[in-house]
Design a protein around this motif. Structure first.
Motif, PDB file in Angstrom:
ATOM      1  N   CYS A   1      49.157  10.949  -2.199  1.00 26.72           N
ATOM      2  CA  CYS A   1      48.479  12.211  -1.886  1.00 26.72           C
ATOM      3  C   CYS A   1      47.279  11.971  -0.974  1.00 26.72           C
ATOM      4  N   ASP A   2      46.978  12.967  -0.162  1.00 28.40           N
ATOM      5  CA  ASP A   2      45.849  12.870   0.761  1.00 28.40           C
ATOM      6  C   ASP A   2      44.511  13.078   0.063  1.00 28.40           C
ATOM      7  N   THR A   3      44.486  13.859  -1.002  1.00 29.19           N
ATOM      8  CA  THR A   3      43.231  14.171  -1.688  1.00 29.19           C
ATOM      9  C   THR A   3      43.388  14.001  -3.189  1.00 29.19           C
TER      10      THR A   3
ATOM     11  N   GLU B   1      42.352  16.145  -5.321  1.00 32.83           N
ATOM     12  CA  GLU B   1      42.738  17.452  -5.842  1.00 32.83           C
ATOM     13  C   GLU B   1      44.254  17.618  -5.833  1.00 32.83           C
ATOM     14  N   ASP B   2      44.888  17.169  -4.743  1.00 33.51           N
ATOM     15  CA  ASP B   2      46.351  17.253  -4.673  1.00 33.51           C
ATOM     16  C   ASP B   2      47.003  16.402  -5.763  1.00 33.51           C
TER      17      ASP B   2
ATOM     18  N   MET C   1      46.696  18.000  -9.156  1.00 34.11           N
ATOM     19  CA  MET C   1      47.644  19.102  -9.299  1.00 34.11           C
ATOM     20  C   MET C   1      49.040  18.583  -9.605  1.00 34.11           C
ATOM     21  N   LEU C   2      49.454  17.527  -8.936  1.00 32.15           N
ATOM     22  CA  LEU C   2      50.785  16.975  -9.186  1.00 32.15           C
ATOM     23  C   LEU C   2      50.880  16.356 -10.583  1.00 32.15           C
TER      24      LEU C   2
ATOM     25  N   TYR D   1      55.757  20.574  -1.602  1.00 31.15           N
ATOM     26  CA  TYR D   1      54.611  19.739  -1.224  1.00 31.15           C
ATOM     27  C   TYR D   1      55.087  18.505  -0.462  1.00 31.15           C
TER      28      TYR D   1
ATOM     29  N   HIS E   1      54.001  17.349   3.295  1.00 29.05           N
ATOM     30  CA  HIS E   1      53.070  16.229   3.406  1.00 29.05           C
ATOM     31  C   HIS E   1      53.736  14.874   3.628  1.00 29.05           C
TER      32      HIS E   1
ATOM     33  N   PRO F   1      43.954   8.631  -2.104  1.00 36.26           N
ATOM     34  CA  PRO F   1      43.462   9.973  -1.865  1.00 36.26           C
ATOM     35  C   PRO F   1      41.956   9.979  -1.677  1.00 36.26           C
TER      36      PRO F   1
END
Length: 227
Positions: A123-125, A127-128, A131-132, A200, A204, A226
């Motif tokens: 993930c890039d962040t 937060e992402d 969420m996952l 997603y 991404h 991330p």
């Protein structure tokens, strides 16, 4: 034997068999449906090296030979001969521009989860990723969130990029993400959430899914975490 995330299927193959012919045999399995972008890879459970069988007219044995050639540079052949040298795996390698339906949803979802654990998809962040983590919990356990069960899942199945925070911190972020989606009302089914995760990945990780970006047959995990 062709392995995939929802089962396995025995196929008949000889030196003249092509990728397309083997793939058609795989579709005889009840858990699979024909879909753009599915391909057979040669790999091993103990390595990150993968070689795609590429176009439908490539010969299966040529790909196996390519994989074994790559492996010969990594290990002594005497060591390789003592264990199963390769494994044929069916994977999603490219997405269509349109929504492809849910026929192979479990296969693609399971590949994404496996890839996040192994470091193929990052993930890039934060937060992402949080969420996952929340969505993965919902898929397995449903809308009733138990923080300790979530924490146990995070510890037992860590994903790439989690090194930047402690498991407890990730659990707290995942709970907040769970709250933000209002999953408590059970308005979404597990398949609905799987579709969100696949979407997603489409947005991404389209490069990571594409065989055109494999380097000499090796599927490398991204090193950055991330933000």
């Amino acid at each position: 034997m062709i392995h995939f995330y929802v089962g396995s299927h025995t196929v008949k193959c000889d030196s003249q068999s092509t990728h397309e012919e083997v793939l058609l045999q795989c579709y005889e399995h009840d858990e699979l449906a024909p879909e753009l972008g599915l391909a057979i890879y040669i790999t091993s459970p103990s390595t990150e090296i993968m070689t795609s069988m590429s176009t439908g007219y490539s010969h299966v044995m040529d790909t196996i030979f390519e994989y074994e050639s790559l492996m010969s540079g990594k290990s002594d052949w005497r060591i390789i001969s003592q264990r199963k040298p390769w494994l044929a795996v069916l994977r999603k390698e490219v997405f269509a521009p349109w929504f492809e339906g849910t026929a192979n949803l479990q296969l693609v979802y399971s590949q994404i989860m496996d890839g996040m654990i192994r470091g193929f998809y990052v993930c890039d962040t934060t937060e992402d990723l949080a969420m996952l983590l929340a969505q993965r919990y919902y898929v397995k356990y449903g809308h009733f969130l138990k923080p300790q069960k979530l924490l146990k899942q995070i510890k037992s199945q860590p994903m790439a990029g989690m090194h930047v925070k402690s498991p407890q911190e990730w659990a707290e972020m995942a709970v907040a993400a769970f709250d933000s989606k209002e999953y408590y009302g059970a308005a979404s089914t597990a398949d609905d959430v799987k579709i969100e995760i696949v979407q997603y990945a489409r947005e991404h990780w389209y490069i990571e899914f594409s065989r055109r970006f494999l380097h000499c047959g090796r599927l490398l995990p991204r090193t950055q975490g991330p933000r």
